[in-house]
Design an enzyme around this catalytic site. Structure first.
Site, PDB file in Angstrom:
ATOM      1  N   CYS A  10      38.817  54.843  43.918  1.00 29.69           N
ATOM      2  CA  CYS A  10      39.287  54.354  45.215  1.00 29.69           C
ATOM      3  C   CYS A  10      39.989  55.434  46.030  1.00 29.69           C
ATOM      4  CB  CYS A  10      40.226  53.175  45.008  1.00 29.69           C
ATOM      5  SG  CYS A  10      39.452  51.888  44.017  1.00 29.69           S
ATOM      6  N   HIS A  49      43.230  51.414  51.389  1.00 32.47           N
ATOM      7  CA  HIS A  49      42.035  51.091  50.609  1.00 32.47           C
ATOM      8  C   HIS A  49      42.002  49.588  50.425  1.00 32.47           C
ATOM      9  CE1 HIS A  49      39.321  50.472  47.376  1.00 32.47           C
ATOM     10  NE2 HIS A  49      40.280  50.174  46.525  1.00 32.47           N
ATOM     11  N   ASN A  53      35.835  44.984  47.640  1.00 34.36           N
ATOM     12  CA  ASN A  53      36.372  46.317  47.341  1.00 34.36           C
ATOM     13  C   ASN A  53      35.196  47.263  47.130  1.00 34.36           C
ATOM     14  OD1 ASN A  53      37.380  48.599  46.052  1.00 34.36           O
ATOM     15  ND2 ASN A  53      38.884  47.476  44.834  1.00 34.36           N
TER      16      ASN A  53
HETATM   17  O1  UT7 Z   1      40.620  49.086  43.793  1.00 37.76           O
HETATM   18  C1  UT7 Z   1      41.266  49.362  42.595  1.00 37.76           C
HETATM   19  C2  UT7 Z   1      42.554  48.707  42.529  1.00 37.76           C
HETATM   20  N1  UT7 Z   1      42.368  47.342  42.159  1.00 37.76           N
HETATM   21  C3  UT7 Z   1      43.336  46.504  42.372  1.00 37.76           C
HETATM   22  O2  UT7 Z   1      44.315  46.857  42.945  1.00 37.76           O
HETATM   23  C4  UT7 Z   1      43.183  45.090  41.859  1.00 37.76           C
HETATM   24  C5  UT7 Z   1      44.498  44.607  41.318  1.00 37.76           C
HETATM   25  N2  UT7 Z   1      44.474  43.310  40.718  1.00 37.76           N
HETATM   26  C6  UT7 Z   1      44.142  42.170  41.359  1.00 37.76           C
HETATM   27  O3  UT7 Z   1      43.747  42.202  42.505  1.00 37.76           O
HETATM   28  C7  UT7 Z   1      44.325  40.860  40.660  1.00 37.76           C
HETATM   29  O4  UT7 Z   1      45.009  41.071  39.444  1.00 37.76           O
HETATM   30  C8  UT7 Z   1      43.012  40.083  40.381  1.00 37.76           C
HETATM   31  C9  UT7 Z   1      42.430  39.595  41.697  1.00 37.76           C
HETATM   32  C10 UT7 Z   1      42.008  40.975  39.673  1.00 37.76           C
HETATM   33  C11 UT7 Z   1      43.266  38.884  39.499  1.00 37.76           C
HETATM   34  O5  UT7 Z   1      44.233  38.053  40.080  1.00 37.76           O
HETATM   35  P1  UT7 Z   1      45.487  37.559  39.223  1.00 37.76           P
HETATM   36  O6  UT7 Z   1      46.261  36.697  40.099  1.00 37.76           O
HETATM   37  O7  UT7 Z   1      46.171  38.774  38.681  1.00 37.76           O
HETATM   38  O8  UT7 Z   1      44.815  36.700  38.096  1.00 37.76           O
HETATM   39  P2  UT7 Z   1      44.842  36.886  36.501  1.00 37.76           P
HETATM   40  O9  UT7 Z   1      44.022  38.061  36.112  1.00 37.76           O
HETATM   41  O10 UT7 Z   1      46.256  36.854  36.020  1.00 37.76           O
HETATM   42  O11 UT7 Z   1      44.107  35.573  36.045  1.00 37.76           O
HETATM   43  C12 UT7 Z   1      44.650  34.269  36.311  1.00 37.76           C
HETATM   44  C13 UT7 Z   1      43.671  33.229  35.824  1.00 37.76           C
HETATM   45  C14 UT7 Z   1      43.232  33.469  34.386  1.00 37.76           C
HETATM   46  O12 UT7 Z   1      43.080  32.214  33.765  1.00 37.76           O
HETATM   47  P3  UT7 Z   1      44.254  31.626  32.806  1.00 37.76           P
HETATM   48  O13 UT7 Z   1      44.420  32.647  31.716  1.00 37.76           O
HETATM   49  O14 UT7 Z   1      45.474  31.517  33.675  1.00 37.76           O
HETATM   50  O15 UT7 Z   1      43.706  30.315  32.348  1.00 37.76           O
HETATM   51  C15 UT7 Z   1      41.860  34.082  34.533  1.00 37.76           C
HETATM   52  O16 UT7 Z   1      41.025  33.833  33.431  1.00 37.76           O
HETATM   53  O17 UT7 Z   1      42.475  33.260  36.614  1.00 37.76           O
HETATM   54  C16 UT7 Z   1      41.338  33.362  35.752  1.00 37.76           C
HETATM   55  N3  UT7 Z   1      40.307  34.093  36.473  1.00 37.76           N
HETATM   56  C17 UT7 Z   1      39.400  33.521  37.268  1.00 37.76           C
HETATM   57  N4  UT7 Z   1      39.197  32.227  37.600  1.00 37.76           N
HETATM   58  C18 UT7 Z   1      38.183  31.957  38.449  1.00 37.76           C
HETATM   59  C19 UT7 Z   1      40.091  35.444  36.476  1.00 37.76           C
HETATM   60  N5  UT7 Z   1      39.053  35.718  37.285  1.00 37.76           N
HETATM   61  C20 UT7 Z   1      38.609  34.549  37.790  1.00 37.76           C
HETATM   62  C21 UT7 Z   1      37.566  34.206  38.677  1.00 37.76           C
HETATM   63  N6  UT7 Z   1      37.398  32.918  38.979  1.00 37.76           N
HETATM   64  N7  UT7 Z   1      36.761  35.130  39.242  1.00 37.76           N
END
Ligand code: UT7
Length: 331
Positions: free
Chosen positions: A113, A258, A288
């Site tokens: 990125c 970004h 992204n």
């Molecule tokens: O460009 C490079 C830099 N990248 C970034 O800066 C990205 C940084 N991170 C993020 O943007 C976020 O962490 C994400 C968007 C990737 C994820 O969001 P989050 O709020 O951190 O969610 P999480 O990973 O803590 O997951 C929460 C829940 C989990 O379920 P449980 O364990 O609470 O039951 C995941 O399994 O959401 C679930 N989950 C999904 N549910 C539906 C993860 N992905 C999905 C999905 N659809 N696509």
């Protein structure tokens, strides 16, 4: 003093639009989750016939046209991408072949990125020292073909998109114009927080039939860990650029971060205490696009009249590596 200035900018996106509802059909996810956690509604994914160097070529031609240059004017190609058309050589050579400018150096930059800003800094140095007058910098990615499109990979695969953006960077004798400062950082301690583990040359052999059945070949991210670092490093590196130039946040006409996640962009806006309309966002439409995200955003901001002659713009990135970077440019 001699400065380097972006005099041409352009972007190109593959035609195929993938909505969150399309993703609902192939994995356990929902439009509501994706919009709520990331702000993304659609992204562009390539289809058969699209190539990485082809996306880059289309973006480069638009940037050249805006700069009033032809491919023959390019003295250096900088190609920022996580990918290449083939395992090797790097994508810059395939782009150079399409541009039909044999002999011109083509350098690949693989800083995810932050790739475009790393490239901008390299272009700046080469131009400031007088080595080159005209540099083509491209950020291009095809990520969709490498994603785990099952529920197992849903946290990563709903985020990423394909696309390309290009900048023609030329020398100017006006030291108030162009790239005023660039700042680059990396922290390899966290390389495995956002990466694809395999194929790895450290494995003997790197590719086996068994490997293809594992999830090691897909990009993985510790989302919350990456998020936490992103919201810390973006403001830090923007402030570093402001301090170096002696500018205040209020002097900026636009910040282009970004496009990682709308929540990250909103956190940056909040922390820097800057009006929301001064922080550019198009992640809703493209997701992204890694190295392509900043040049696509600059190009759209120019098209929308948000960047005009003399606009003061801050660019900032954070991503895999970890790497993070910033630049301030006067258009
Ligand atoms: O460009 C490079 C830099 N990248 C970034 O800066 C990205 C940084 N991170 C993020 O943007 C976020 O962490 C994400 C968007 C990737 C994820 O969001 P989050 O709020 O951190 O969610 P999480 O990973 O803590 O997951 C929460 C829940 C989990 O379920 P449980 O364990 O609470 O039951 C995941 O399994 O959401 C679930 N989950 C999904 N549910 C539906 C993860 N992905 C999905 C999905 N659809 N696509």
């Amino acid at each position: 003093m001699r400065n380097a200035q972006i005099t041409g900018i352009g972007h190109y996106l593959p035609e195929r639009v993938i909505t969150n509802f399309d993703l609902e059909k192939i994995m356990d996810t929902s439009n509501e989750w994706i919009v709520g956690r990331t702000g993304i509604r659609t992204r562009r994914w390539v289809q058969h016939g699209d190539t990485l160097s082809g996306l880059a070529y289309n973006a480069a031609n638009k940037a050249l046209a805006m700069a009033g240059k032809t491919a023959e004017d390019i003295q250096l190609i900088l190609f920022a991408s996580m990918a290449s058309d083939h395992a090797f050589p790097g994508g810059g050579c395939f782009l150079q072949d399409k541009l039909q400018i044999p002999g011109v150096p083509a350098m690949d930059i693989r800083n995810a990125c932050s790739g475009f800003l790393y490239g901008l800094s390299v272009a700046d140095q080469f131009i400031k020292t007088g080595k080159y007058d005209t540099v083509l910098l491209v950020g291009a990615e095809i990520q969709s073909t490498s994603l785990d499109l099952t529920t197992r990979g849903r946290d990563v695969s709903v985020i990423f998109g394909d696309g390309a953006g290009a900048a023609v960077i030329t020398a100017t004798d006006n030291s108030d114009k162009g790239i005023l400062t660039t700042h680059l950082h990396a922290d390899g301690r966290y390389a495995n927080k956002l990466w694809a583990d395999a194929p790895s040359v450290n494995d003997h052999p790197p590719l086996t039939k068994e490997l293809l059945d594992t999830d090691r070949i897909f990009p993985k991210m510790e989302g919350r860990f990456v998020f936490k670092h992103a919201v810390e490093k973006f403001p830090e590196v923007i402030n570093e650029a402001l301090q170096t130039t002696g500018l205040g946040i209020g002097d900026l006409d636009l910040i282009i971060p970004h496009q990682a996640n709308l929540r990250i962009t909103e956190a940056i806006t909040h922390q820097l205490k800057i009006a929301g309309e001064k922080v550019f966002s198009n992640i809703e439409r493209y997701g992204n696009t890694t190295a392509a995200s900043i040049p696509i955003a600059i190009s759209e901001a120019v098209d929308q009249g948000l960047i005009k002659k003399d606009s003061l713009v801050c660019l900032a990135s954070f991503g895999s590596g970890f790497t993070w970077a910033s630049a301030i440019i006067r258009w």
